[in-house]
Design an enzyme around this catalytic site. Sequence first.
Site, PDB file in Angstrom:
ATOM      1  N   GLU A 298       1.789  -0.213  -4.973  1.00  0.00           N
ATOM      2  CA  GLU A 298       0.682   0.734  -5.302  1.00  0.00           C
ATOM      3  C   GLU A 298       1.770   1.980  -5.503  1.00  0.00           C
ATOM      4  O   GLU A 298       1.940   2.510  -4.597  1.00  0.00           O
ATOM      5  CB  GLU A 298      -0.231   0.979  -4.125  1.00  0.00           C
ATOM      6  CG  GLU A 298      -1.299   1.942  -4.537  1.00  0.00           C
ATOM      7  CD  GLU A 298      -2.300   2.233  -3.512  1.00  0.00           C
ATOM      8  OE1 GLU A 298      -3.439   2.602  -3.831  1.00  0.00           O
ATOM      9  OE2 GLU A 298      -1.911   2.294  -2.311  1.00  0.00           O
TER      10      GLU A 298
ATOM     11  N   ASP B 174       0.727  -1.380   0.006  1.00  0.00           N
ATOM     12  CA  ASP B 174      -0.120   0.021  -0.128  1.00  0.00           C
ATOM     13  C   ASP B 174       0.956   1.313  -0.161  1.00  0.00           C
ATOM     14  O   ASP B 174       1.849   1.267   0.749  1.00  0.00           O
ATOM     15  CB  ASP B 174      -0.771  -0.044   1.199  1.00  0.00           C
ATOM     16  CG  ASP B 174      -1.926   1.120   1.465  1.00  0.00           C
ATOM     17  OD1 ASP B 174      -2.760   1.184   0.527  1.00  0.00           O
ATOM     18  OD2 ASP B 174      -1.804   1.899   2.245  1.00  0.00           O
TER      19      ASP B 174
END
Length: 800
Positions: free
Chosen positions: A482, A426
């Site tokens: 990401e 993330d």
Amino acid sequence: MELAPYTSRFPCATKLRPREPQLLTNPKRTFPKLKKSALNLDTRGRHSRRSKSSLVVSAREGGGPEAGTATAVVTEKPMLGRFRVSQGYPAPFGATARDGGVNFAIYSANAVCATLCLISLSDLQDSKLTEQIPLDPQTNKTGDVWHVFLKGDFIDMLYGYKFDGEFSPKDGNYYDSSRILLDPYAKAILSRGEFGALGTDGNCWPQMACMIPSFDDEFDWEGDLPLKYPQRDLIIYELHVRGFSRHESSGTEFPGTYLGVVEKLDHLKELGVNCLELMPCQEFNELEYFGYNSVLGDYKVNFWGYSTVNYFSPMIRYSSAGMHNCGRDAINEFKLLVREAHRRGIEVFMDVVFNHTAEGNENGPILSFRGVDNSVYYMLAPKGEFYNYSGCGNTFNCNNPVVRQFIVDCLRYWVTEMHVDGFRFDLASIMTRGSSLWDALNVYGKPIEGDLLTTGSPLSSPPLLDMISNDPILRGVKLIAEAWDTGGLYQVGTFPHWGIWSEWNGKYRDTVRQFIKGTDAFSGAFAQCLCGSPNLYQEGGRKPWNSVNFVCAHDGFTLADLVTYNNKHNLSNGEDNNDGENHNNSWNCGQEGEFASISVKKLRKRQMRNFFVCLMVSQGVPMISMGDEYGHTKGGNNNTYCHDSYVNYMRWDKKEESLTDFFRFCCHMTKFRRECESLGLDDFPTAKRLQWHGHAPGVPDWSETSRFVAFTLIDSVKGEIYIAFNASHLPVMITLPERPGFRWEPLVDTSKPAPYDFLSSDVPEREVAVQQYAHFLDANLYPMLNYSSIILLLFPEENA
């Protein structure tokens, strides 16, 4: 040398320090006011056979040393031999069962005093401390590592630490000897056993403690081994553990748990996916921003889990066992999920959040990292302020030598001990930023000419990514970034990769959404997406499988909402519709909301099929978001992070309704992709394999106004495939490429109702349906409705 009985020769002195002024940050979220005595144990132990001398300790709240008024009494008395104590070993970090006892080791460079705290499971529930073992800095410290070795009865016993030192936020230090802290390397964290249940007296942050390992800890993997699929062959399914089976229609015995997912794994097999990407299931506190939501008349929770408390521990409240057996059963339930997924040919990835922690900014709780060594674990400005590249109050100091080793150790643990196959990181761009007080001499051992990098600057060769990418264990698993953060760093196509990192391709999502809804000037960019985005990845030496393609994910609109709403509808979040993304590139097909005319609803189904066809025929790795396979709706809410409700639950009753409609279509499309050799290439397609077309063969239209893209693919299994997308509001008659001695036959036409949208061999009266187009196909023509896509296959004329 063992000491028996142990005596408290080096107690930590407790000092009251003046309150420091609040630091200035701009956090994305705030933290609820903590209840009295939150995060602190009543340190009055159960054992009365101690001396009557006592030391009064202020049980402080929040980040300041004088906050709160509750006090706790630490009673210092000689132990009666419950544990035999010796100096211990500085490695490995964490609690380790060895030599008939348990070794405890923890890094803290700036603490002047450390105490190992032992807490029985029953005392944890009563907010009491069972035993304290102060550590001698002469014998229980090696370098910056505190350590101690214990032998004794550890049944139902937990642990934590107290550290003392300077409390000076401006200098980056938050030492507070009244806090019992979590070991960053703990393998299970216990506080509450049931998801969403408040602690004692309604406390959202009851005291947490760490599991002590046992020699009896074991799990029967039954010969489980990594599946090691080539990444090009993956079809990923993003899944929320609790949401997947929590709805009553799931019919599971253990809804909302790891075991609930196990009970429903056959659904994923039916859908045709071979990889699970689990949304965060490392320990977090779902009550982190617990508060009354006046809009819905219920309470907000941290449902998604992007706020980690401990990185080694699986989320205890995702298990059916809860705190039973001090968290060991919860660990085994996670292992069972991985084992059973592998048994069905499904790999398991974890969504990990190494960009920030649950401790937030200076107003957040002191749980672990902040109290252990704040200036090491967090990215700090010179006056102690927290950098906030995560948008959540703090930024993990990823490229600090100690922190990057911690992250590598953690990833290795999940691979070797829990058999995880890969990770999605993330806000991974944070892992490329320079650490606090960046210094090339410190990081590389020598200065770099012209190095003017400051804290947070993007690094071309980040030490953490270098370590991960060249680690002998981690190089063998899938690594997905990401490739952006909330500080404005956007690295899709440029993320440091060492040839092995993949990326969530956000540009694919945005381009595909724009083209499919009929926006001009996107035909060329759409064609790049179909080819695996060579414009992003080819020059850097990467391949199509380095692109993880997705149209929808957990944040943003669901696939059904993408074609139902032009605007977000987030009022139920209680933030006046100010949260969530405003630029969704969505189209409601003519009417806003679920209540629409029959023609609009038909167009919406057509668009959903178009998106799914695009995802399955694009080079790269497709990812499906949970529920999209049957058309799950969140009512236009594109930021459902705070809802533990049907909004985020997989609706198995809706899936049953879709068995012969969209779900069937999705299953056939994933099967088609797996069968086609040409739809999971190791390299970008060239003209030898792929040819572009327009309304006429061999004449593609890349003009600003073009809304039509078509191509043929040579496939060693299917022969030749013709695929076309008409994103115009007008129908079109296309001319197909001539192949003498062969005939084109329709397989997919998204403008058709089910089951004729996919002409599988089991479709009733399939030959009749094909013959309806015979007069067009005889003339090498095919009529395409507006907003539709088709797939045709080439067959020898004599078999037509």
